[in-house]
Structure formats: structure tokens, C-alpha cells
Design a protein around this motif. Structure first.
Motif, mmCIF file in Angstrom:
data_model
loop_
_atom_site.group_PDB
_atom_site.id
_atom_site.type_symbol
_atom_site.label_atom_id
_atom_site.label_comp_id
_atom_site.label_asym_id
_atom_site.label_seq_id
_atom_site.Cartn_x
_atom_site.Cartn_y
_atom_site.Cartn_z
ATOM 1 N N THR A 199 0.686 -1.186 -0.030
ATOM 2 C CA THR A 199 -0.001 0.064 -0.017
ATOM 3 C C THR A 199 0.819 1.293 0.005
ATOM 4 O O THR A 199 0.337 2.240 -0.551
ATOM 5 N N THR A 200 1.864 1.308 0.699
ATOM 6 C CA THR A 200 2.756 2.185 0.545
ATOM 7 C C THR A 200 4.188 2.525 -0.436
ATOM 8 O O THR A 200 4.711 3.387 -0.628
ATOM 9 N N ILE A 201 3.947 1.318 -1.361
ATOM 10 C CA ILE A 201 4.913 1.444 -2.494
ATOM 11 C C ILE A 201 4.211 1.434 -3.903
ATOM 12 O O ILE A 201 4.899 1.437 -4.850
ATOM 13 N N ALA A 202 2.974 1.105 -4.159
ATOM 14 C CA ALA A 202 2.651 0.775 -5.332
ATOM 15 C C ALA A 202 1.284 1.403 -5.607
ATOM 16 O O ALA A 202 0.633 1.460 -4.688
ATOM 17 N N ASN A 203 0.781 1.612 -6.833
ATOM 18 C CA ASN A 203 -0.410 2.092 -7.115
ATOM 19 C C ASN A 203 -1.494 1.208 -7.529
ATOM 20 O O ASN A 203 -2.702 1.316 -7.168
ATOM 21 N N SER A 204 -0.905 -0.185 -7.496
ATOM 22 C CA SER A 204 -1.804 -1.434 -7.738
ATOM 23 C C SER A 204 -0.978 -2.649 -7.737
ATOM 24 O O SER A 204 -0.001 -2.531 -7.681
ATOM 25 N N TRP A 205 -1.727 -3.835 -7.239
ATOM 26 C CA TRP A 205 -1.149 -4.865 -7.201
ATOM 27 C C TRP A 205 -2.261 -5.846 -7.580
ATOM 28 O O TRP A 205 -3.171 -6.083 -7.327
ATOM 29 N N ARG A 206 -1.579 -6.762 -8.431
ATOM 30 C CA ARG A 206 -2.573 -8.027 -8.825
ATOM 31 C C ARG A 206 -2.513 -8.763 -7.558
ATOM 32 O O ARG A 206 -1.682 -8.962 -6.830
ATOM 33 N N GLY A 256 -5.315 5.743 -5.080
ATOM 34 C CA GLY A 256 -3.846 5.635 -5.000
ATOM 35 C C GLY A 256 -3.177 4.112 -5.103
ATOM 36 O O GLY A 256 -2.139 3.834 -5.254
ATOM 37 N N GLN A 257 -4.176 3.304 -4.648
ATOM 38 C CA GLN A 257 -3.821 1.888 -4.082
ATOM 39 C C GLN A 257 -4.848 1.040 -4.405
ATOM 40 O O GLN A 257 -5.769 0.725 -3.505
ATOM 41 N N TRP A 258 -4.976 -0.023 -5.460
ATOM 42 C CA TRP A 258 -5.810 -0.557 -5.924
ATOM 43 C C TRP A 258 -5.372 -2.087 -6.033
ATOM 44 O O TRP A 258 -4.499 -2.510 -6.497
ATOM 45 N N ASN A 259 -6.657 -3.026 -5.720
ATOM 46 C CA ASN A 259 -6.322 -4.495 -6.256
ATOM 47 C C ASN A 259 -6.677 -4.649 -7.552
ATOM 48 O O ASN A 259 -7.632 -4.203 -8.164
ATOM 49 N N ASP A 260 -5.527 -5.132 -8.215
ATOM 50 C CA ASP A 260 -5.825 -5.382 -9.776
ATOM 51 C C ASP A 260 -6.291 -6.636 -9.889
ATOM 52 O O ASP A 260 -5.524 -7.931 -9.703
#
Lengths: 413, 413, 413, 413
Positions: A199-206, A256-260
Motif C-alpha cells: 500500500t505504501t509502495i505501489a499504485n496497484s497490485w495483482r 492511489g492503491q488498488w487491487n488489480d
């Protein structure tokens, strides 16, 4: 999927529902990114012409709907032997990636690239593990706006959130150090709970293994029953299984932080199934990355991916993914699911999902939809608007009985 | 819930039952802390006036029941650019936190504050990760007596007990280094088994995701079925689910080190359900932190939170959380549960919990309650006192048959 | 339990069955240790007189059966402020531990002591974490022969095999460095799979939570269903549950390295149940540590713990724990289990265990017992000797039909 | 097992199906290794004569089928006290290992050796942990071509992929540093997901506990139900259970990096069961290492291990392990399974596996076999060739109905 609007005030809803979200804030992806990715359709077989021609389609036809990210695709065969910097394939990109990205920028679009936090990419090209700084610097020089960062060949650097965090944070810091805002989309298939560590390093994560173009099959190549501690995310995950996987994870996402949930597939499902696919990706606030051939798009595909109301659900400023209120198995296989998402302006998106092979005609009770909300919401009356039929049907409230619906895939309530 | 008293001697009971407990010993929380927390009702929307007015209610009405911890709430927006020390919001606390805490101290109460072992707090303010020493020092200067220390945005620093221990021990050492006794209440939602790793560094630890104001719903946002190795603690955990989660953990608690079952909720359940909530929190030796608006308290709430006998169970010097003797599913959903807690003076607290939607009329056998105790206890006769009805009913023993009871929620036996 | 003897040759059996075992080799525990431990009966309430008087009982009555380890019990309140060395309680051990151990040695017995790889012992005294060298040195000076090393208050130093290995290996190296052979019995309750990590550093390891004096209850304080990755070993584990836990682990034990199933309990079960307890501990090659009051021993207890044939199973030089061939649930609760252990001299120990509340009369087929062995063994004829009835009954072989038996607990076949 | 051939073009199939595979590339094992291992039949009881005589059998009779790796077996008792290098047993190998390997090389075969990434090997000899460089150097000097590297006595160095990777990567680097190409076959029994961590350091990895010579028994010594996060791989794993374990893992294998399903067993199963064993090992692209006594081989064994069509499936250049399309439990126990593997030249291998004790006569629908492939493949017509009956039977396509078959073990469809 229907939109329920009430005249109640907004702040008290948010106060009850929201878990405030801060986190990675490079100014990007305040709503989920929307765009196109070459992989599902073309794999490694891309070149400047394909990229630019497809970008023109996006720019001319899709940009007005919000699609703006754009994939240059999978970077190339070799590193410069002196500097270690990545080099593109001179036959496929004779003018260099920078020239290609300038052409795409000129169309008003953003440019994405792909690499892996491993020794190789999943496509067998060199990876960025150990080369984070030179790669980020090169991407910035090339004018890249978006990095999809994969997980293949990671040399055992997974297994605890801290190990995974350290590996992905290296690239995050390298991207930030370039000074160029680059949307950072990580793809470690849900290993080690990226919804916590990223959450503090990326805009989204698969958050799962790769999607397949199937509605609801169990496929042994996607063997886990949930993603909370899955040790083999795999691939060939049917669309409805990814919805299951994503159901508890919405609480971790926000601006700014999404589940992909992976790219939109095309070709193997029915129209109704694709309606479910697109609607649920929107409701769950997944990035909406198209995976099909833009140069050969059917009318059905067009109808789906340009539904402005559904896109509005996805891009709602509230940024709260929907919640599954219940899931009920059906005797013929599959299940019925009731979902609710909170939107701005005292509105809700409500979806009834049917993953069985049969049409289901069911009543949905008002109480079910609002059960866990406060009294004001449980007693209000709502205007109901159907986001696919696009007509306003009726008022609905505690004393207005239940609503019925039924079709394969998502349905109104 | 009933109190069973016998005339047997106390030491032999303890010898059989207790696993001696030492651990974190800053002299605090020899019995579970009792107090009030602003979050559930007011979130970040607090100021000096609200704090002081509410504290007056606690001091005037509740202190005599044992409530003495008191939340100043969630610390504020910025750090001093020179020292890095936390600063409060000058509009909300125009006289500074120290002035507020002096006013609360003057009322004879203790003052709590909140932060997170992460980059941000869960409320989106700055967290204390990397700032443990300056923050602890500042809290001590402000006159803080109690720190609730959360888990949001922890940058992957979880996944093994050692990683979590190291992160939370840093603040523990920093608090101890100030010389001021500060009750240390950690809140990592049960990740990495704090009941094992936190016993020597904290006075209490949250052992699950956040409670919701619901009795017994399954909510997908609280997806785990137990907390022994849950990878997504989540929130919206119904009260009865937290009781399930806590059932095996009592063995790890004792004087100075408690399982924290989360704050008392208010508003979404029935009177009987809140009776169960408060009784079981007491029997399980959870800290009793109120979460409601003290300035607008119903008679029902008052009746519950001031039940001196129930509070006495919670504050019993023996400090042994109750044990669940059995849990039996009911055909209508939910289950019946039998609990027993060992108290000082050869007494036991016994509770029958009904989580089904229906009233249950059941007999509880004497043998069930004492099955795993030694012969003396299995053959004694007990005086039975009802802690909610507050009357002494009868004698009960091996030859006195079974006892019956039935109501939603907790009931006498 | 019956002993089956054939006339087949021994080497070919071993070749088929054994996984050769090396590992921790301090010359000790080539067969499982046998002895007595004060804890179950006396807790911390021990002194020189109790120790010596009980040791006399062991020396006079039990040594001839093989019992020789002997517990001085739980070490004491303080460390020397100058050296950091452990000190005993001068009131309980007025002549010092060394004098007590000399008296026990004079009786021909070995002397054990207890500590924990943590900040405190489970009894709340100081632990040895960080004091491994001075403690081991002191034990050697005191003439200690046996260390039971517990797991309480370990400050998060668990969660991967490597973390646990490092913590327990420190004491192993410290003990070896003293030059005195000290049997090293670790007790981390099966966390992080000690049957893998401890084979090269310890003579035995506890493989589950603490045993209770109950036959087959589920107790929520012992919540796991197996020990392969249990995150809360707990205590109050009924005897039959420990048998379940141990069933897959026998493959990891052998001379010098044993699964420790916990001490023998006394008082809460029936004679038949204790027969099962002792027989299965023997067959599974658990250390046989008595936990009862030696000064007040019933005839039944005496009969059980001095059964020389059962002890011979435990001390068989082959050192191969038995294997569970099948486990079949019974409609009345509990199950039937068939076990086989390979002994020297072409013999087998075979046990039929009944954990149901009812007597079971069953036939056991010859084929079931030898199914996974080679042809020679499957076709041999065996002499059958009953280890509790102590009579030779009959021959049994492929063509001699099945055998029947039935009683609560273990039974002949 | 049948081979289905179509006239469709090859590239589009691969594009849909393959996940490109790179990884460990020492030029070896581009198809799964084939050979013979002394352990199953002879254990540690080997010498130069046995090795050379058996090698002659391989060279004369089996090399033409592709078998070429060859085990010198388990290295020996001691290390050189000065150099630390491994030494062979001078009685068993009077001319040294190098002389033995030269004799084997002279026969045109490759030579394997065994060690363990632990303090001891599983056979109780010294292990290579901490001696990786001197051991690799010695192997190269001896002319070794193949290292099987086991996992016993690893001193806690497991539990996360990174810990296991680091341990096994040490030997990988040491082998590469010798300059001699040595096939690196790791054997950590599937712990910590070697199919993820080992792809860049090893040619193959065992993915489960040791195989037993049984078709489909549950054996408590092999307790896990899957291998995705198994904490006790164990041994005595029946053949059909290993197929279950391997089913989701094929996606991780490819040229140079294979899932190793353990050696071929011999003696405890029926002919049909061994047909299943060999066919499925071939389809799953397991290394085909024989474990029986080459000097005493039955005609049945010979028939199976020299089936050139089955070997061709295993050695197919496409290098894609088969996928299980469905698994259906049968009322009499066991199940039916449908498998498909993609081969070069637009061909497929299809297998129907029956693990029940009864013959099953079933129809397999065309649609089931091709369901997840693209339209071209779902609508093509195939020539069907039976790989055991070795006759061409018929054409099969969407409009040609279903096919039936039935026998214990694998069957045609």
C-alpha cells in the motif's frame, strides 16, 4: 447492476463505512487506471507499428471514456554490455522506444512498459532484479508513464511480506528517484498479501493468478481456494473465481492503491458473462486494462467497454471497492451473490451475481442490502437506476417489498 | 452468568488450573484496563472540549466502577520539522495536549493516546515507525499514561513472530526508557500470534480484526475462521465471532498481559446481546474499553456497563480467562456454548452462551462444568448466584441434578 | 499389544523398512530415556528431601526396569548478580544442587534440571535465553545429566525452523562445550517442526502441547487438529489426541533422537486407558518419563509401569517408532486404529487401539498388518505373544484367518 | 494413453498454451533426464562391480531408448582430514570413483552421484552443507555428470523459499564454477515450493515425499493432502498420490527445469498399474529414473520401460507437462481423471486415469478434452493413435461422438 440514490447526506455514510486510506501517493491512480495492454492478444509479437496503430484507436475512440494508459509491451532482448541499461529490439522498434512513446504521447495517451522483479521476465527476457536503478532511469528517459512489474524467476525472494516488500520497494524507490511520475503496477499474483505490504509502495497490485477467458470453471492450474495465503497462484483462473478471491480484499484498497483483478479477457465467454466481468471489475475498483485486439473489436465488446455508467462506478471519487453481502450456493452448481458499493452523493451500486449455469429468478430484500448500515440508511427510500438497461424503474425502500431479477451473470435487483 | 462458590480451599485449585504467568511487568494492568476510547463514536473529530467534557462524565459517574483509562484520541497532523516530534492540531487542542491531559489527570483519570507501528496511522496521520524514541519521549512529556499502538501501513514488517516482535518491542523499550509508566496496548489484529510474542513487551494485544456492532453475522470483510494463523484479520467481525476467535487464547493471558477483544460497541444490538458482549468480555479478561458517546448514554447501556458483579469477574485477582468447555451447533444456526472461569476464593463464573436466533431451553449437567477438574471440585456443592438477576437461587452439586436456562445471548445455568 | 515373531532373517526387513538415522550423537539416549519428573505432581513445590526420598524409590524399585533419569526439577529464583549464574533456593536446597545431585548419583541415578529458551521459564522463574553458556557451565558443575528445555516467553523467536533451530542450538553447543554428557530434551511443543530441525542438536523433542489426564476429549485449549504446522500447541491435550499428532512423525525419530509425547499422567483415566497410554508411548518410542507421586503409587500404576515386555518394545535396539496402518472412525465416536512396529529379531509389535467409549469386537486381517512389506513378510507365519496377558496364544499367518479382539483402549489382535 | 494428431498449424497452439520457460540453463536436461539409480534396489550396498555391470546393461540394452544417466550412488564414509574433500570407500571402489566413472563413460553413459544439503545424507553419511565448493570440485575431478542433492539433516535451513534457495543455490554456483556441465537434480521433497525458487538454479526438483511401491493407498507417513505448503513431505507416498500432488505443478516446468516425481518403482504393483506409473511420469515430464535391479529385469518391466512412443511423449521438444482437465471421485473409492498434454506437430497426448479398484467403462466427450482451447482446436478432427495398443483406431472430432474405455490404471480414450 443498479444505482441506488437517496437524499441522505454524504458525510455520515462515509464516517460509518470508510476506513481512511492513505498510502502510496505519487499523485497517480487516484481512481483506478484505465487502458490497454498488448499481452493477452499479441504476447511478445509487437512492434512500433502495432503499438502506434492501436494507440490511435484508443485515442480516437476510447480516450473520451477514460482509457489513457497504454502498453508499449514487453521490453526487449538484451542489456547494453557497458551500461547494463535495457535496450529495445532495433528491428521491432527501429526508432527506439522513446520515439514510439513520443508518438503515443502526441496522441494524448500514457505509455506503459513491462518488466519483472526477477532474473527473467515471464516471457523469458531479462528481468530487473538487481537492475532497478538503471532500468527505472532508462524508463524515465524513454518517457514511460506506467510500469507493470511481474514476479517470475524471483530466486526465492518471496515467502514473507517483508521479503516481497523489500524486492518491490527497490523499484518503487528507483522510480521515485527519477523524478518522473510513473504509475507502479505490481504483479506478484497475490503472494505474501500485497494488499498489506504494497500500500505504501505501489499504485496497484495483482491479487491472484492470471485470469482465463472462462466464466466459472475450476482449473487445476489455479489450485487455491482463496488468496489469503495461497502458495501457488497459478494461471487459468476463471473470472468468477477471481471475484471470489477479491471479495475480502476491498477493504485494503482506495485512492492511489488498488487491487488489480487482471486484464479484461475477450473471446471465450458470452455477452452476459462479459457484462458481469466488466461490471464487477468496476465495482471492485480494479484497474480496467483491456486485453483484446483493438484493431478488430466486435460491437458487443464496444458496448461493454464504453458503458459510461459502469465506468463511473469504477472511477467514483469515493474510491471504496464493493462488499459482498452474501454468497449462496445453488443446487445446480455455482452461486448467487449480493454486492453493494458505496458511492459519492449518497448513492450505492448494488449487484446480484449469478455464477450458475441456469437463469435464477430471485427476490432481494431491502434489509439484506442495508443490514450493516446505520438506521438512517436502513430506513431511507431510494431511486433505482439500472446501469445496463439504462432506465429508471421505481422507488425502493423498507416498505416497498423486495425486487426480483434473474439472468446468467450479473443482474439488476 | 452465574457465580458458583464452594467452601473448598483455594490453593489446590490454582495448582491444578493455572499456568503461572509472568511477562511484561511495568506494574500496570495487573487486572484488565477499563476506560473509554473516542474512536468508535467520534473518529478523528475530537478536540479538547469533547475530551474534557467526556472525562468529566467518566470521573463523576464511572470512576467508582473502575473505569479510569481515558483516550485523548488520535494524534495529529504533523511532525515538528526540526525535531521530528509529533505536534497536536492547534485548533483542536489550542492549549496543547499536555494541558488537556493535566485537566484529565485533575479529574483523577488516566490519559491515552493512539499511534501506529507503521508509516501512517489507520486514520491516515503520520505513524511512529522509525520515530519510536521521539514519540515515546513526547508522550511522556505530555503526561500520557496509555498508548494504543496500531498496525496499518507497516511496510511488510509482519509475517513471522520475530518480525512483529521486533517492530512492537522498539516502542516498548522506548516507553520504558522514558521512566514514566505507560500502559502499552498493542493492536496488530492478532497477526503472528501476539499472545506468544507480546507477553514480555506489552500489557495487552488485540487478538482479531475490528469488531462490528453485530451479534453473529458472517461478514466477508472478516474472512478467517480462526485467528491461529489468519492472514487477513480484517474488520466488521461480529461479536460472537470474536468470542470464537478468543476461545483458545485465554491460556496465554494473565496479570499484566491480556487478550484485547476490542472495544465495547453500542447501538446495533439488542439489550440481551449487549449483556452477552459485556459478560463475555469480562469473563475472557479483555480490557473493558467503552466506545460509545458518554454524553448521550441510554439507561440500558448504563445498566450494563455498571454491573459491579460482572466487573468483578473481569477484575478478579486470579486473572485467569475463562475456558470454553463445549460448543454445540444448533439446527437453526448458531450454537450453544458452555464457559467456566476460575476465580479467587474457590469460586467459578459459569456462562451459557446462545448465539442462535431462537431462545434455547437447555439443561446443563454438573459433570460438564467440572469434568476436567480434580475430584474435590467434581464432588463439591456450590452456592449459585446469578450475576444479572442478582439473586441467590439454590445449591448445586453432583447429586442435585442439572440446571436449565434459556435466552438469546448469555444465560444463567 | 502383541509381539509377532517370525523366523525370517533380520537384515532384509531393516533394509526395506528403515530410513537410516544419524543425527545428534552425544552418546546418549540410544534408546528413549526413562525416568521421573517432579512437575506434574509437585510443580515448583520441591526441595532436597522430596527429591532424595523419591530418588530412593526409583533406585530401589524402578531402576531394574530401566528408569534412571531423575528430575531435580525447576531451577530457582535468582541469578548471581556478579556472575549471572543460576542460583538455587537456599531454603529448599540448603546444601546446594550439587549436594543433591551427588546423593542422587550415589543411588545410581541420573539427575535432570529444567529451564526455558526464553526470558522466563513457564513457571515464571528466570529463563536461559541469552545465558546459555553460563547456565550450561553451571549445570555441568552441579553434576546435571539431563536438561529439559522449554519454550515460554521466547520473545518472538519462533515462526521458521531456522529461528527455532538457532535458539535451541545455542544451548546444544553450550552443553557440548562443557565436556559433560548431558541429555538434551527440548520442549518447544512441536513448533516449527522440531522433528526436522532438532535431529542434529537434541536427544528428544516434545512434538505437541502438554498432555492432560484425559483419554480422548477435545479441549479448546489444545486447538490444532494436527501438529504439522500448528500455531497454538496449547495444553490440556488428551492422550488419544497426542497419539494422533504423533502418528506421522515416527519416521523422523531413531537412536539418539526421539519424539517426546510428554510425561505419563496419573489419576484421571481408567486402568485400560493407562494401559493404552503406556503401550503406545512405548511403541512410538517416546521417552518414558513418569509424572506421578512415587511415594504414593497404586498397584495399578505399578503393574503398568513395570511391564517388562512393554518396556522392551520401547527400548528395542532397532529404534523404529511404530506406524499407524489405518484409522477408522466409529459411529459412536472415536475410532479404531491398527499399529505395527518393527523390532529386532524379525519381530513385530502390533497394536489395535480403540478410542471409542464402547467395547469393539473386531477382526484384524493378516493382510492389513503386512500389506506394505515385501513378499517374504507377507507370507510368513508368526508366533503371537500377548504383552499384557503374557501368554502365547497361537500361530498366525496368511492362511490362518483373521484375529479378533476388543476392549476400550489398546487390545490384542 | 492416446496421441491425437491434427493438421492444424503448430505456432498458434503454442501461443495459446505455453508460458514461455527460461531459467536454469547449463545446457542440460532440455528434455527430462533418463537413467538408472541404485538406491531403491541396493541402498548403500554398492561397489564398482555392481555399478559397471549394471552400466553395461544400460549401455547395451537401454541406451538406444534414451537412458543415459547413471548412478554411482551414495558417496562414502569419510572426508579427507587435510583437505576436507570427500573420499570413497577403498574396499568398494578400489580404483577410485574416477576409474569407475571412466568405465561408465567408456560405455557412453553419464555418471551420477548423491549427496545432501545437510550435515549428513539421508543414508547417514557426511553431507555437503558447508562443503559445497570442495565437493563440487571433487565431483568434477571424478568426472561426475549428475548430482542428486538431498535434504536430510538440514539444521533448520528451510521454512521460507529464500532460506531453501540460498542453501541449494550454493551448490548450484559451486557446480557451475567447476566448468564441467553437471546436471543438478535437487531433492528437497517439495519443501518451500522448489517449482518457484529452483527454476534458475537446478535442472529438476523433487516435488513430494518419496514414492512407495503402492498404487493408491493413503499412508500416514505421507500425511499431506497437497504439496503447495506441506510441512511433512514424508515417504511411502503411493504412486497415485504423487500424481495428485504433481497435477497443479506442470505450469512451472519446461526445458532445463523439471518436476521430479521420484524414481520408477518395481515389484509391488500390477502390470496395469506400472503402465499408469510410466505413462503419467512421461506425460508429466518427470525425469525417468529407473529404480529396479537391471541385472534381473522381468519381461513386463522391459515392455514398459522401452515403450518408445511413451518415451517420446516424455522427450517431446515442446517440453510442456500435461494438464489435468478433471478428476471425478468414484463411489467405490478412487477417481477417474482426464489429462491432456500438448506436443509438437499439432498433436496431443490424452490420458484417462482410473485409480479405483474396479474397471470403469466411461465415455469421454470431445468437448471435455478441448474445452479451454481456442475455436480452431475445438472444431478440428483428430487421428487417434493408441500408445500402448499401438494401433490407429479412428478419427475423432466434434461431430464424431464420444469415445469409451476402461481398465484399472491408465486407459485409452
Amino acid at each position: 447492476m443498479k444505482l441506488l440514490s437517496s437524499t441522505l447526506s454524504y458525510p455520515s455514510l462515509l464516517f460509518l463505512l470508510s476506513r481512511m486510506v492513505v498510502g502510496y501517493n505519487n499523485g497517480l491512480a487516484r481512481t483506478p487506471q484505465m487502458g490497454w495492454n498488448t499481452w493477452n492478444r499479441f504476447g511478445c509479437d509487437i512492434d512500433e507499428e502495432l503499438i502506434v496503430e492501436s494507440a490511435k484507436v484508443v485515442a480516437e475512440k476510447l480516450r473520451i471514456y477514460g482509457y489513457e494508459c497504454y502498453s508499449v509491451g514487453w521490453h526487449d532482448v538484451s542489456r547494453d554490455p557497458n551500461t547494463g541499461a535495457p535496450r529495445c529490439d532495433p528491428e521491432r522498434f527501429p526508432n527506439g522506444i522513446k520515439a514510439t512513446s513520443e508518438k503515443v504521447h502526441a496522441l494524448g495517451l500514457k505509455v506503459g512498459i513491462y518488466s519483472s522483479a526477477g532474473r527473467y521476465t515471464c516471457g523469458g527476457r531479462f528481468g530487473s532484479l538487481g537492475y532497478e536503478e538503471i532500468d527505472a532511469k532508462t524508463y524515465a528517459e524513454w518517457g514511460i508513464d506506467y510500469l507493470k512489474y511481474d514476479n517470475c524467476y524471483n530466486e526465492g525472494q518471496s515467502g514473507t511480506p517483508l521479503i516481497s516488500f523489500d524486492r518491490y520497494a527497490k523499484m518503487s524507490r528507483a522510480l521515485n528517484a527519477t523524478g518522473r511520475p510513473i504509475l507502479y503496477s505490481i504483479c506478484n499474483w497475490g503472494e505474501d498479501q500485497p494488499w498489506n505490504f504494497a500500500t505504501t509502495i505501489a499504485n496497484s497490485w495483482r491479487m491472484s493468478g492470471d485470469i482465463s477467458d472462462r466464466f466459472n470453471d475450476f482449473d487445476e492450474r489455479c489450485p487455491c481456494t482463496d488468496m489469503l495465503d495461497c502458495k501457488l497462484s497459478g494461471y487459468h483462473c476463471a473470472m468468477a473465481r477471481i471475484i471470489d478471491f477479491a471479495a475480502p480484499l476491498g477493504q485494503k484498497a482506495g485512492p492511489g492503491q488498488w487491487n488489480d483483478l487482471d486484464m479484461r479477457k475477450n473471446g471465450g465467454m458470452t455477452f452476459d458473462e462479459y457484462v458481469t466481468h466488466f461490471s464487477m471489475w468496476a465495482l471492485l475498483k480494479s484497474p480496467l486494462m483491456m486485453g483484446h485486439d483493438l484493431l478488430n473489436m466486435s460491437n458487443e465488446t464496444w458496448t461493454i467497454i464504453t458503458n459510461t455508467e459502469i465506468i463511473a462506478i469504477n472511477q467514483d471519487p469515493n474510491g471504496q471497492p464493493g462488499t459482498r453481502l452474501w454468497k449462496r450456493p445453488l443446487p445446480e452448481g455455482g452461486d448467487l451473490q449480493l454486492w453493494r458499493g458505496e458511492l459519492v452523493n449518497s448513492s450505492f451500486a448494488v449487484a446480484l451475481v449469478n455464477t450458475s449455469p441456469e437463469e435464477q429468478v430471485v427476490d432481494v430484500s431491502f434489509e439484506d442490502v442495508f443490514r450493516d448500515l446505520s438506521k438512517e440508511w436502513r430506513e431511507a427510500t431510494y431511486t433505482v437506476y439500472d446501469l445496463w438497461e439504462k432506465d429508471e424503474k421505481e422507488e425502493w425502500g423498507k416498505n416497498l417489498g423486495s425486487m426480483s431479477g434473474g439472468m446468467r451473470g450479473i443482474t439488476v435487483i
